[in-house]
Write a protein that holds these residues in place. Structure first.
Motif, PDB file in Angstrom:
ATOM      1  N   GLU A  36       0.834  -1.177  -0.004  1.00 51.87           N
ATOM      2  CA  GLU A  36      -0.055  -0.018   0.156  1.00 51.87           C
ATOM      3  C   GLU A  36       0.968   1.117  -0.189  1.00 51.87           C
ATOM      4  O   GLU A  36       0.578   2.195  -0.722  1.00 51.87           O
ATOM      5  CB  GLU A  36      -0.860  -0.033   1.403  1.00 51.87           C
ATOM      6  CG  GLU A  36      -2.519   0.398   0.971  1.00 51.87           C
ATOM      7  CD  GLU A  36      -3.309   0.176   2.273  1.00 51.87           C
ATOM      8  OE1 GLU A  36      -3.532   1.243   2.821  1.00 51.87           O
ATOM      9  OE2 GLU A  36      -3.813  -0.922   2.402  1.00 51.87           O
ATOM     10  N   ASP A  37       1.952   1.272   0.780  1.00 49.75           N
ATOM     11  CA  ASP A  37       2.898   2.328   0.601  1.00 49.75           C
ATOM     12  C   ASP A  37       3.281   2.640  -0.739  1.00 49.75           C
ATOM     13  O   ASP A  37       3.689   4.012  -1.059  1.00 49.75           O
ATOM     14  CB  ASP A  37       3.946   2.207   1.825  1.00 49.75           C
ATOM     15  CG  ASP A  37       3.555   2.228   3.137  1.00 49.75           C
ATOM     16  OD1 ASP A  37       2.375   2.577   3.318  1.00 49.75           O
ATOM     17  OD2 ASP A  37       4.406   1.629   4.081  1.00 49.75           O
ATOM     18  N   ALA A  38       3.493   1.688  -1.466  1.00 46.61           N
ATOM     19  CA  ALA A  38       4.149   1.888  -2.888  1.00 46.61           C
ATOM     20  C   ALA A  38       2.997   2.552  -3.434  1.00 46.61           C
ATOM     21  O   ALA A  38       3.494   3.297  -4.521  1.00 46.61           O
ATOM     22  CB  ALA A  38       4.702   0.461  -3.400  1.00 46.61           C
ATOM     23  N   LEU A  39       1.902   2.180  -3.610  1.00 41.89           N
ATOM     24  CA  LEU A  39       0.962   2.842  -4.248  1.00 41.89           C
ATOM     25  C   LEU A  39       0.775   4.415  -4.103  1.00 41.89           C
ATOM     26  O   LEU A  39       0.638   5.342  -4.727  1.00 41.89           O
ATOM     27  CB  LEU A  39      -0.514   2.315  -3.970  1.00 41.89           C
ATOM     28  CG  LEU A  39      -1.754   2.706  -5.060  1.00 41.89           C
ATOM     29  CD1 LEU A  39      -1.388   2.306  -6.282  1.00 41.89           C
ATOM     30  CD2 LEU A  39      -2.939   1.991  -4.605  1.00 41.89           C
ATOM     31  N   ILE A  40       0.862   4.748  -2.782  1.00 45.37           N
ATOM     32  CA  ILE A  40       0.994   6.216  -2.309  1.00 45.37           C
ATOM     33  C   ILE A  40       2.223   6.791  -2.852  1.00 45.37           C
ATOM     34  O   ILE A  40       2.096   8.057  -3.401  1.00 45.37           O
ATOM     35  CB  ILE A  40       0.820   6.246  -0.535  1.00 45.37           C
ATOM     36  CG1 ILE A  40      -0.390   5.609  -0.217  1.00 45.37           C
ATOM     37  CG2 ILE A  40       0.987   7.538  -0.164  1.00 45.37           C
ATOM     38  CD1 ILE A  40      -0.477   5.555   1.344  1.00 45.37           C
ATOM     39  N   ALA A  41       3.267   6.271  -3.067  1.00 44.87           N
ATOM     40  CA  ALA A  41       4.422   6.856  -3.229  1.00 44.87           C
ATOM     41  C   ALA A  41       4.156   6.956  -4.879  1.00 44.87           C
ATOM     42  O   ALA A  41       4.641   7.716  -5.305  1.00 44.87           O
ATOM     43  CB  ALA A  41       5.837   5.809  -3.319  1.00 44.87           C
ATOM     44  N   SER A  42       3.554   6.113  -5.518  1.00 44.58           N
ATOM     45  CA  SER A  42       3.293   6.290  -6.901  1.00 44.58           C
ATOM     46  C   SER A  42       2.577   7.797  -7.163  1.00 44.58           C
ATOM     47  O   SER A  42       2.457   8.025  -8.340  1.00 44.58           O
ATOM     48  CB  SER A  42       2.676   4.956  -7.394  1.00 44.58           C
ATOM     49  OG  SER A  42       2.283   5.132  -8.835  1.00 44.58           O
TER      50      SER A  42
END
Length: 86
Positions: A36-42
């Motif tokens: 989920e953190d990677a999606l926010i970073a994206s």
């Protein structure tokens, strides 16, 4: 200045759009496949990408840069909403 540099053509609109969308696709895929953190970073990468495209539109005085930024925001928003819905 050499003859080649004097007559160097600017990048075409399709090339600018294609490269920007390819870069966007790369970090979006990494965001979707990650946690989920990677999606926010994206998402934040897409916003930064839009800002950079807007600055390039002003500097280069070419609307295609702004169009690339707007496409990134529209596609990115749709991708985020769809991914979070799943």
């Amino acid at each position: 200045m050499s003859e080649q540099e004097k007559y160097k053509k600017p990048y075409s609109e399709v090339t600018i759009l294609g490269v920007n969308l390819a870069i966007f696709a790369l970090y979006t895929i990494l965001g979707v496949l990650g946690k989920e953190d990677a999606l926010i970073a994206s998402f934040f990468a897409a916003v930064i990408h839009f800002v950079i495209c807007t600055i390039m539109a002003i500097v280069a005085r070419r609307w295609v840069w702004f169009l690339a930024g707007v496409l990134i925001l529209i596609i990115g928003f749709g991708t985020c909403v769809n991914t979070l819905k799943i």
